[in-house]
Design a protein around this motif. Structure first.
Motif, short mmCIF file in Angstrom:
data_model
loop_
_atom_site.label_atom_id
_atom_site.label_comp_id
_atom_site.label_asym_id
_atom_site.label_seq_id
_atom_site.Cartn_x
_atom_site.Cartn_y
_atom_site.Cartn_z
N LEU A 161 -7.99 1.29 9.13
CA LEU A 161 -8.45 0.85 7.83
C LEU A 161 -9.73 -0.14 7.91
O LEU A 161 -9.73 -0.82 9.14
CB LEU A 161 -7.37 0.01 7.44
CG LEU A 161 -7.37 -0.97 6.16
CD1 LEU A 161 -7.45 -0.23 5.03
CD2 LEU A 161 -6.27 -2.09 6.19
N PRO A 214 -3.41 9.47 1.50
CA PRO A 214 -2.33 8.65 1.42
C PRO A 214 -1.03 9.39 1.14
O PRO A 214 0.23 8.56 1.14
CB PRO A 214 -2.52 7.55 0.38
CG PRO A 214 -3.25 8.63 -0.47
CD PRO A 214 -4.29 9.44 -0.02
N SER A 249 1.14 3.13 -3.66
CA SER A 249 0.52 1.87 -4.13
C SER A 249 0.98 0.49 -3.23
O SER A 249 0.04 -0.06 -3.32
CB SER A 249 1.03 1.80 -5.64
OG SER A 249 2.62 1.44 -5.34
N SER A 269 0.20 0.31 -0.37
CA SER A 269 -0.90 0.09 0.57
C SER A 269 -2.29 0.29 -0.08
O SER A 269 -3.20 -0.18 0.50
CB SER A 269 -1.02 1.29 1.72
OG SER A 269 0.12 1.21 2.34
N TRP A 270 -2.47 0.90 -1.23
CA TRP A 270 -3.67 1.24 -1.71
C TRP A 270 -3.94 0.60 -3.08
O TRP A 270 -4.99 0.81 -3.62
CB TRP A 270 -3.76 2.73 -1.82
CG TRP A 270 -3.80 3.44 -0.29
CD1 TRP A 270 -2.96 4.19 0.26
CD2 TRP A 270 -4.78 2.97 0.71
NE1 TRP A 270 -3.01 4.24 1.48
CE2 TRP A 270 -4.09 3.79 1.83
CE3 TRP A 270 -6.06 2.57 0.73
CZ2 TRP A 270 -4.76 3.84 3.02
CZ3 TRP A 270 -6.78 2.55 2.00
CH2 TRP A 270 -6.15 3.24 3.26
N SER A 327 -4.71 -2.59 -5.29
CA SER A 327 -5.19 -3.91 -5.01
C SER A 327 -4.12 -5.12 -5.29
O SER A 327 -4.35 -6.42 -4.53
CB SER A 327 -6.48 -4.00 -5.58
OG SER A 327 -6.06 -4.28 -7.02
N ARG A 377 -0.96 -7.79 4.99
CA ARG A 377 -2.41 -7.15 4.53
C ARG A 377 -3.33 -8.25 5.03
O ARG A 377 -3.21 -9.43 4.92
CB ARG A 377 -2.50 -7.22 3.02
CG ARG A 377 -1.88 -5.72 2.42
CD ARG A 377 -2.33 -5.97 0.88
NE ARG A 377 -2.10 -4.45 0.56
CZ ARG A 377 -2.76 -3.88 -0.72
NH1 ARG A 377 -3.61 -4.42 -1.21
NH2 ARG A 377 -2.57 -2.61 -1.11
N VAL A 400 -7.72 -3.33 -0.59
CA VAL A 400 -8.85 -2.20 -0.72
C VAL A 400 -8.97 -2.25 -2.34
O VAL A 400 -8.02 -1.93 -3.19
CB VAL A 400 -8.22 -0.83 -0.77
CG1 VAL A 400 -9.05 0.47 -1.16
CG2 VAL A 400 -7.94 -0.68 0.95
N ILE A 459 -8.85 3.68 -8.64
CA ILE A 459 -7.74 3.87 -7.98
C ILE A 459 -6.63 2.70 -8.52
O ILE A 459 -5.49 3.51 -8.79
CB ILE A 459 -7.74 3.56 -6.51
CG1 ILE A 459 -8.56 4.61 -5.67
CG2 ILE A 459 -6.40 3.61 -5.70
CD1 ILE A 459 -8.15 6.01 -5.73
N LEU A 485 -9.76 8.87 -2.88
CA LEU A 485 -9.48 8.06 -1.65
C LEU A 485 -10.35 8.62 -0.41
O LEU A 485 -10.90 7.93 0.30
CB LEU A 485 -8.11 7.52 -1.37
CG LEU A 485 -7.57 6.58 -2.26
CD1 LEU A 485 -6.00 6.40 -1.81
CD2 LEU A 485 -8.22 4.89 -1.41
#
Length: 432
Positions: free
Chosen positions: A182, A222, A339, A341-342, A344, A351, A355, A360, A387
Motif C-alpha cells: 500500500l 481488490p 469498501s 479497504s478502498w 475513503s 488505517r 486512498v 472509486i 484501481l
C-alpha cells in the motif's frame, strides 16, 4: 424475527435486546469498530418486542443482510462495564455448538466443549482443542505423534508428504486475503503513477510465489477470483524490468553517480517499506522485493515494526515510510466488503493512509444501493479495473493455504473453501 429459546452458554436466553445492544456497540464511534461505516445508512435500531429486531434505513442497502452477519454478544454481561475491560474478552460466551472451557495463555491452547443445549442439536464432537505452534517443525512433530488431527498453513514440502499418506486428506485452498504494497500517495515520489507502474513491472510475481508462499494466485485488484466483483479482463502488468527502467529514465531519473540507484534533483529513488518484523513470511517477501527493485535502480529500506499500535504519528514522522506490506481481505459473499479497504470513508481499523479516489468512492456508493445483481457486478468490475490501473498499491498475490485432516474425520469437505466456515465443524464426526 428471532428464534425463541436460543440460549447463551451461561443459560440466559438470547433476545432482541442482545441484538440491539450488539449493533449499538458496533456503530458507537467510541468503540472504533472497523464495521461502523457499513451501517451509515441506518437511521435507527430498535427492539420493539422480545424476539423482534427492527432496522430503519435512509436509502435501500441490499448489502445490509450480509453486513448483519456478526456475532451477537450477551447484553447482561456488559451492563455498566467497558467492552475493553470486560471479563468476556478472556471468557467469551456465545450461542454456538461449542462453548469456551479454558485458555492456557502460556501455550496458547484453547479448549472448547460441546454445548448440550445448542438450538440446532448437540454437535457430534465432544470437544475441540486449538493448539498454537512456534513453527512448522513443532507442528509437524505433533502431527506425527498424533497429537493433532487438523493442520492449517503447513508448508508445501510437508503437504506433499501428507498427500500420499492414506491416513490423511489434503486440501490446498487459495486464501481469502491478498498481499499488497500500500502506497503513501502523499509522498512526492510515489505521487507519480509512472513510478508505481514501474514498481509493478519490476516485481516478478510468478517467481516470488513458489519461493515465498509455495503456492498462490496472482492478484490484480481488490477482489478474489471467485468473487462476483472480480473482472477477468484485468490483466497484471507484464514483468518487464527493462521497460520499468526505461519508464523511470523517461520520467527524469538517472544513475549519474553510477552507484546503481537512480536519482533526480539530488534525491535518490527509494522505497521505505513498513514490514511486520514478527512475520517471517513478510520479511522474506520484502527481501525478494528489495532485490527486484534494485535491478531497476530503486533502493528499498525496510522499516520494521512490532505491532500496528506502534505505527503512531510520531513513528511515522520519524521514519517517513512510503509503503506498507500488508494483507487485505479479498473474498466475501458481497463484493461491497472491499469498501473496507478502498473507500475513503471506511472505518477500517489501523488505517495509516487513506486512498482518496473520487470515482472509486462514487462507484462504491452506487454499488452500495444498487439492487440489480447485473448492475452491481458491472459496478464492482469497474472498481477493479480503475484501481488496478491507478495502482494505489502494488497488488501481489493470494497465497495458497495447505491444509490436511485425518481420514477418520467425516463431513469435513465444506470447511476447506476460501472462507473456511467454522460453523461446519458442528457436523464433523470421528470414525474409530
Amino acid at each position: 424475527y428471532l428464534k425463541p429459546g436460543v440460549l447463551f452458554h451461561d443459560g440466559v436466553e438470547l433476545t432482541a435486546d442482545d441484538v440491539l445492544f450488539t449493533y449499538q456497540q458496533l456503530t458507537d464511534p467510541v468503540n472504533v469498530s472497523p464495521f461502523r461505516s457499513h451501517f451509515d445508512l441506518v437511521t435507527s435500531f430498535e427492539a420493539p418486542e422480545r424476539y423482534v429486531f427492527k432496522i430503519a434505513l435512509k436509502k435501500p442497502f441490499p448489502s445490509l443482510l450480509h453486513q448483519l452477519v456478526r456475532e451477537i454478544i450477551p447484553r447482561h454481561l456488559f451492563l455498566n462495564k467497558s467492552l475493553i475491560e470486560s471479563s468476556f474478552n478472556e471468557h467469551p460466551v456465545g450461542t454456538g455448538p461449542f462453548k469456551f472451557h479454558s485458555w492456557d495463555k502460556d501455550s496458547g491452547e484453547i479448549r472448547l466443549v460441546f454445548n448440550p443445549v445448542y438450538f440446532e442439536g448437540r454437535p457430534y464432537l465432544d470437544e475441540v482443542v486449538i493448539k498454537v505452534f512456534r513453527d512448522n517443525v513443532f507442528l509437524w512433530a505433533a502431527l506425527m505423534r498424533q497429537e493433532i488431527d487438523l493442520v492449517n498453513f503447513i508448508n508445501k514440502e510437508d503437504f506433499r508428504v501428507l498427500e500420499v499418506d492414506s491416513t490423511f486428506r489434503t486440501y490446498p485452498v487459495a486464501a481469502t486475503y491478498y498481499l499488497a504494497l500500500l502506497y503513501n500517495q502523499h509522498d512526492s515520489q510515489l505521487a507519480d503513477k509512472k513510478i508505481r507502474h514501474a514498481i509493478a513491472r519490476a516485481i516478478n510475481i510468478e517467481e516470488i510465489i513458489p519461493v515465498i508462499s509455495e503456492g498462490g494466485v496472482p492478484c490484480t485488484g481488490p477482489f478474489h477470483p471467485e468473487s462476483s466483483g472480480f473482472n477477468p479482463s484485468v490483466k497484471p502488468l507484464k514483468y518487464d524490468p527493462v521497460q520499468a527502467r526505461l519508464d523511470l529514465t523517461a520520467a527524469g531519473w538517472h544513475d549519474d553517480d553510477q552507484n546503481g540507484i537512480l536519482g533526480k534533483n539530488g534525491s535518490e529513488l527509494t522505497l521505505r517499506l513498513l514490514v511486520d518484523q514478527d512475520n517471517h513470511f513478510y520479511l522474506k517477501l520484502a527481501k525478494k522485493i528489495r532485490q527486484m527493485l534494485a535491478e531497476i535502480g530503486i533502493r528499498t529500506e525496510v522499516i520494521r515494526y512490532n505491532d500496528e499500535d506502534e505505527l503512531t504519528e510520531e513513528f511515522m514522522a520519524r521514519h517517513k515510510p512510503q509503503a506498507w506490506l500488508r494483507a487485505f481481505q479479498g473474498f466475501g459473499p458481497d463484493p461491497y466488503d472491499a469498501s473496507l479497504s478502498w473507500f475513503s470513508g471506511s472505518s477500517e481499523y489501523g488505517r495509516i493512509w487513506d486512498v482518496h479516489m473520487s470515482e472509486i468512492d462514487r462507484l462504491f456508493e452506487q454499488g452500495k444501493k444498487e439492487t440489480s445483481s447485473d448492475k452491481k457486478e458491472e459496478i464492482y468490475r469497474n472498481i477493479h479495473e480503475i484501481l488496478y490501473e491507478a495502482q494505489p498499491a502494488c497488488f501481489l498475490f493470494f497465497p495458497v493455504m495447505f491444509n490436511s485432516i485425518r481420514q477418520n474425520f467425516k463431513n469435513t469437505a465444506d470447511f476447506f473453501s476460501p472462507d473456511m466456515p467454522v460453523y461446519t465443524i458442528k457436523d464433523w464426526y470421528q470414525v474409530q
